[in-house]
Write a protein that holds these residues in place. Structure first.
Motif, PDB file in Angstrom:
ATOM      1  N   GLU A 142       0.829  -1.210   0.000  1.00 55.82           N
ATOM      2  CA  GLU A 142       0.000   0.000   0.000  1.00 55.82           C
ATOM      3  C   GLU A 142       0.864   1.261   0.000  1.00 55.82           C
ATOM      4  OE1 GLU A 142      -2.387  -0.658   3.458  1.00 55.82           O
ATOM      5  OE2 GLU A 142      -3.399  -2.376   2.512  1.00 55.82           O
ATOM      6  N   LEU A 143       1.972   1.207   0.728  1.00 56.99           N
ATOM      7  CA  LEU A 143       2.857   2.364   0.791  1.00 56.99           C
ATOM      8  C   LEU A 143       3.452   2.642  -0.593  1.00 56.99           C
ATOM      9  CD1 LEU A 143       5.171   3.227   3.681  1.00 56.99           C
ATOM     10  CD2 LEU A 143       6.144   3.171   1.403  1.00 56.99           C
ATOM     11  N   PHE A 144       3.839   1.579  -1.291  1.00 58.98           N
ATOM     12  CA  PHE A 144       4.360   1.775  -2.653  1.00 58.98           C
ATOM     13  C   PHE A 144       3.276   2.331  -3.574  1.00 58.98           C
ATOM     14  CE2 PHE A 144       4.863   0.000  -6.976  1.00 58.98           C
ATOM     15  CZ  PHE A 144       5.927   0.800  -7.385  1.00 58.98           C
ATOM     16  N   VAL A 145       2.086   1.776  -3.472  1.00 56.40           N
ATOM     17  CA  VAL A 145       0.993   2.230  -4.340  1.00 56.40           C
ATOM     18  C   VAL A 145       0.704   3.713  -4.100  1.00 56.40           C
ATOM     19  CG1 VAL A 145      -1.481   1.978  -4.830  1.00 56.40           C
ATOM     20  CG2 VAL A 145      -0.025  -0.062  -4.587  1.00 56.40           C
ATOM     21  N   ALA A 146       0.690   4.119  -2.838  1.00 56.81           N
ATOM     22  CA  ALA A 146       0.423   5.527  -2.530  1.00 56.81           C
ATOM     23  C   ALA A 146       1.502   6.430  -3.132  1.00 56.81           C
ATOM     24  CB  ALA A 146       0.353   5.726  -1.009  1.00 56.81           C
ATOM     25  N   ASN A 147       2.731   5.978  -3.054  1.00 57.76           N
ATOM     26  CA  ASN A 147       3.818   6.778  -3.627  1.00 57.76           C
ATOM     27  C   ASN A 147       3.740   6.783  -5.159  1.00 57.76           C
ATOM     28  OD1 ASN A 147       5.670   8.479  -2.443  1.00 57.76           O
ATOM     29  ND2 ASN A 147       7.239   6.938  -2.092  1.00 57.76           N
ATOM     30  N   PHE A 148       3.337   5.657  -5.730  1.00 60.63           N
ATOM     31  CA  PHE A 148       3.173   5.559  -7.192  1.00 60.63           C
ATOM     32  C   PHE A 148       2.115   6.549  -7.676  1.00 60.63           C
ATOM     33  CE2 PHE A 148       0.814   3.681 -10.786  1.00 60.63           C
ATOM     34  CZ  PHE A 148       1.833   3.620 -11.728  1.00 60.63           C
ATOM     35  N   GLY A 192       2.643  13.627 -10.537  1.00 57.21           N
ATOM     36  CA  GLY A 192       3.735  14.596 -10.608  1.00 57.21           C
ATOM     37  C   GLY A 192       4.030  15.271  -9.277  1.00 57.21           C
ATOM     38  N   GLU A 193       3.537  14.650  -8.160  1.00 59.71           N
ATOM     39  CA  GLU A 193       3.793  15.235  -6.832  1.00 59.71           C
ATOM     40  C   GLU A 193       5.136  14.759  -6.279  1.00 59.71           C
ATOM     41  OE1 GLU A 193       0.509  14.204  -4.349  1.00 59.71           O
ATOM     42  OE2 GLU A 193      -0.952  14.971  -5.797  1.00 59.71           O
ATOM     43  N   ARG A 194       5.558  15.427  -5.207  1.00 55.01           N
ATOM     44  CA  ARG A 194       6.787  15.061  -4.517  1.00 55.01           C
ATOM     45  C   ARG A 194       6.596  13.698  -3.848  1.00 55.01           C
ATOM     46  NH1 ARG A 194       8.527  15.983   0.512  1.00 55.01           N
ATOM     47  NH2 ARG A 194      10.763  16.286   0.859  1.00 55.01           N
ATOM     48  N   LEU A 195       7.532  12.785  -4.037  1.00 61.37           N
ATOM     49  CA  LEU A 195       7.425  11.453  -3.439  1.00 61.37           C
ATOM     50  C   LEU A 195       7.670  11.521  -1.921  1.00 61.37           C
ATOM     51  CD1 LEU A 195       9.339   9.202  -6.009  1.00 61.37           C
ATOM     52  CD2 LEU A 195       6.871   9.551  -5.794  1.00 61.37           C
ATOM     53  N   ASP A 196       7.030  10.607  -1.191  1.00 65.21           N
ATOM     54  CA  ASP A 196       7.321  10.415   0.235  1.00 65.21           C
ATOM     55  C   ASP A 196       8.626   9.636   0.404  1.00 65.21           C
ATOM     56  OD1 ASP A 196       5.107  11.655   1.312  1.00 65.21           O
ATOM     57  OD2 ASP A 196       3.898   9.818   1.289  1.00 65.21           O
ATOM     58  N   ASN A 197       9.296   9.876   1.509  1.00 62.40           N
ATOM     59  CA  ASN A 197      10.402   9.009   1.960  1.00 62.40           C
ATOM     60  C   ASN A 197      11.558   8.960   0.973  1.00 62.40           C
ATOM     61  OD1 ASN A 197       8.595   8.484   3.991  1.00 62.40           O
ATOM     62  ND2 ASN A 197       8.167   6.383   3.357  1.00 62.40           N
ATOM     63  N   VAL A 198      11.914  10.131   0.444  1.00 72.03           N
ATOM     64  CA  VAL A 198      13.054  10.192  -0.467  1.00 72.03           C
ATOM     65  C   VAL A 198      14.350  10.141   0.345  1.00 72.03           C
ATOM     66  CG1 VAL A 198      14.275  11.583  -2.193  1.00 72.03           C
ATOM     67  CG2 VAL A 198      11.757  11.464  -2.215  1.00 72.03           C
ATOM     68  N   VAL A 199      15.179   9.160   0.019  1.00 70.55           N
ATOM     69  CA  VAL A 199      16.438   8.955   0.736  1.00 70.55           C
ATOM     70  C   VAL A 199      17.477   9.974   0.261  1.00 70.55           C
ATOM     71  CG1 VAL A 199      18.356   7.328   1.045  1.00 70.55           C
ATOM     72  CG2 VAL A 199      15.968   6.503   1.056  1.00 70.55           C
TER      73      VAL A 199
END
Lengths: 308, 308
Positions: free
Chosen positions: B275-281, B287-294
């Motif tokens: 689900e976390l991947f899907v939300a980020n996808f 075109g939004e800023r991704l969560d949890n960018v390392v």
């Protein structure tokens, strides 16, 4: 015991010596709280006025002659609250994370990944609303569990439990819980409270934890319920007979965790118990009201009495 | 994965199939986070723009070609925080109350009372000040422990830790603690952080808990320290080599508790990760800023970045 020895004649006795030592004594401090020496020696209690016991539960000395006498009974309320609360939280997490399974696999040299359970959001029903039960409720709440209590009378809005259900209605409410914690005082009313009917009403995924007294439980009914998968697991620190007899099936049952009546016994506990008696003895000498006076009709120190 | 499959061409691949599957792909979702398949297949990453990993630690994909590329790296920060915090608190209580000793005695059919330790008032040093370390700090504080942290830079007044010491000064501060919890990200700076010198500075009664990465520890130094009684016990969920090799002495050492890299893996964890991947996808599509960018220079998501 030095402050007591300085102010009184102190006799130390084992079970065999108790009848002689008790004769002429004003005060009896019962250290070995599971001994039956006190009822046996009772005919020698010719001038006893106060009996103090080194335990929270007073059931071992609630024989009729003491109950019906004028002898004041005090207990060691407070000493065990937080240690037992930590112990119970540890057992809850040990079930959720299958620590026993991990240790068995480690002993077998086996690497086997499993999924574990969350603790946060789970529900704990705490049967017994005295100081130990309250400390357990606060500790489990702090770790993210939802709690409710079971006491003599139903009520709402309790500061530690929120809802408290009446023990008469235990079977109606027990199905709510993922963890059921037995910590009630042992009285005529609570003896055998956890029986076949109560266990059958538990959620089949729920675990039963007993840190109160073995006699709160009909042990054969618990064993049957575990075998019938009506209860998913049990952690037992207390037993109808202690030490637990070698022939008990509990020793080897899956999902049963045993410990030898030690949940409250932290390093220094004996000193703490002695200090508590000494402090009460000094009140006695000064003619002040004693701490932790047991209501002998109820079988415990009523809430609202000065806690230590 | 249905929302992803509806919006993109999705290829599922194992290590052998990864080079072919990766060719032409914009996004790579690394599910088996301990696999070395990604660096091996990297020459095929001809148009990759985003790599997401189903773990909190990103060390398995921090190979130079990815680090130096423009590929955005995101992790699964947040999924494991509270499960691991509960696990660590359980380990602390398991040590204090000797649950392993009780289980071994139960398996041997032996009733042996022991005194246990308090948890309240004890001190825990948490090495790693990311979201998992913070969740551990809050959980241990709730259970009555005193906590401090160890991070990249020393600071005071942290909301979760109070004092945070610099990892360069770890050996100076570790002697304060009764429990030391390793949960730092594995980077060039933290690799082998727990070595002979650090273990020798621990309180001899203290326990070491590793829920981070095995490579944070020089394992032979830990084994030596345990044998020399410089460290009283260790609970290890992660290892330099996983599964832990059969010949490791850790399997059979006293006061060592092993578990197979599972401290954060609660029932439903795989769904949560997906689900976390899907939300980020969906953010990617919009075109939004991704969560949890390392931050690939640091090797983790910096604090202050939007946590999930």
């Amino acid at each position: 015991m030095e402050p007591v020895e300085n102010a009184a004649t102190v006799r130390y006795a084992d079970a065999a010596g108790l009848p002689d030592a008790l004769r002429g004594a004003d005060i009896l401090f019962v250290w070995d709280f599971l001994s039956t020496a006190v009822p046996d020696a009772w005919p020698s209690a010719d001038r006893l006025r106060w009996l103090h016991i080194a335990s929270a539960g007073v059931d071992p000395v609630m024989f009729p002659e003491l109950r019906d006498s004028d002898v004041v009974l005090t207990n060691s309320r407070g000493v065990f609250d937080n240690p037992i609360a930590e112990y119970v939280l540890g057992l809850v997490i040990a079930f959720a994370k299958d620590f026993a399974g991990s240790l068995d696999l480690q002993r077998a040299g086996t690497w086997r990944h499993r999924e574990t359970e969350r603790v946060g959001g789970k529900r704990a029903l705490i049967v017994g609303t005295g100081p130990i039960g309250r400390s357990i409720a606060r500790m489990l709440t702090a770790a993210g569990l939802k709690v409710a209590g079971v006491g003599r009378r139903a009520r709402e809005g309790d500061p530690d439990f929120g809802a408290v259900h009446a023990s008469d209605d235990l079977a109606e409410h027990i199905g709510w819980a993922d963890y059921v914690v037995a910590v009630a005082p042992l009285t005529e009313k609570t003896k055998g409270l956890f029986d076949r009917r109560v266990f059958a009403a538990m959620k089949p995924t729920a675990r039963f934890i007993n840190v109160g007294r073995g006699e709160l439980v009909v042990t054969d009914d618990l064993i049957d319920a575990l075998r019938a998968d009506e209860v998913a697991g049990a952690a037992l620190d207390v037993f109808e007979t202690e030490p637990l007899p070698a022939e008990s099936p509990l020793w080897t049952m899956d999902n049963v965790l045993l410990s030898p009546h030690m949940s409250g016994d932290v390093v220094g506990w004996k000193d703490t118990l002695a200090e508590l008696f000494v402090a009460n003895f000094e009140k006695w000498l000064a003619g002040e009201r004693l701490d932790n006076v047991v209501d002998k009709k109820l079988g415990y120190v009523p809430m609202g009495a000065e806690p230590r």
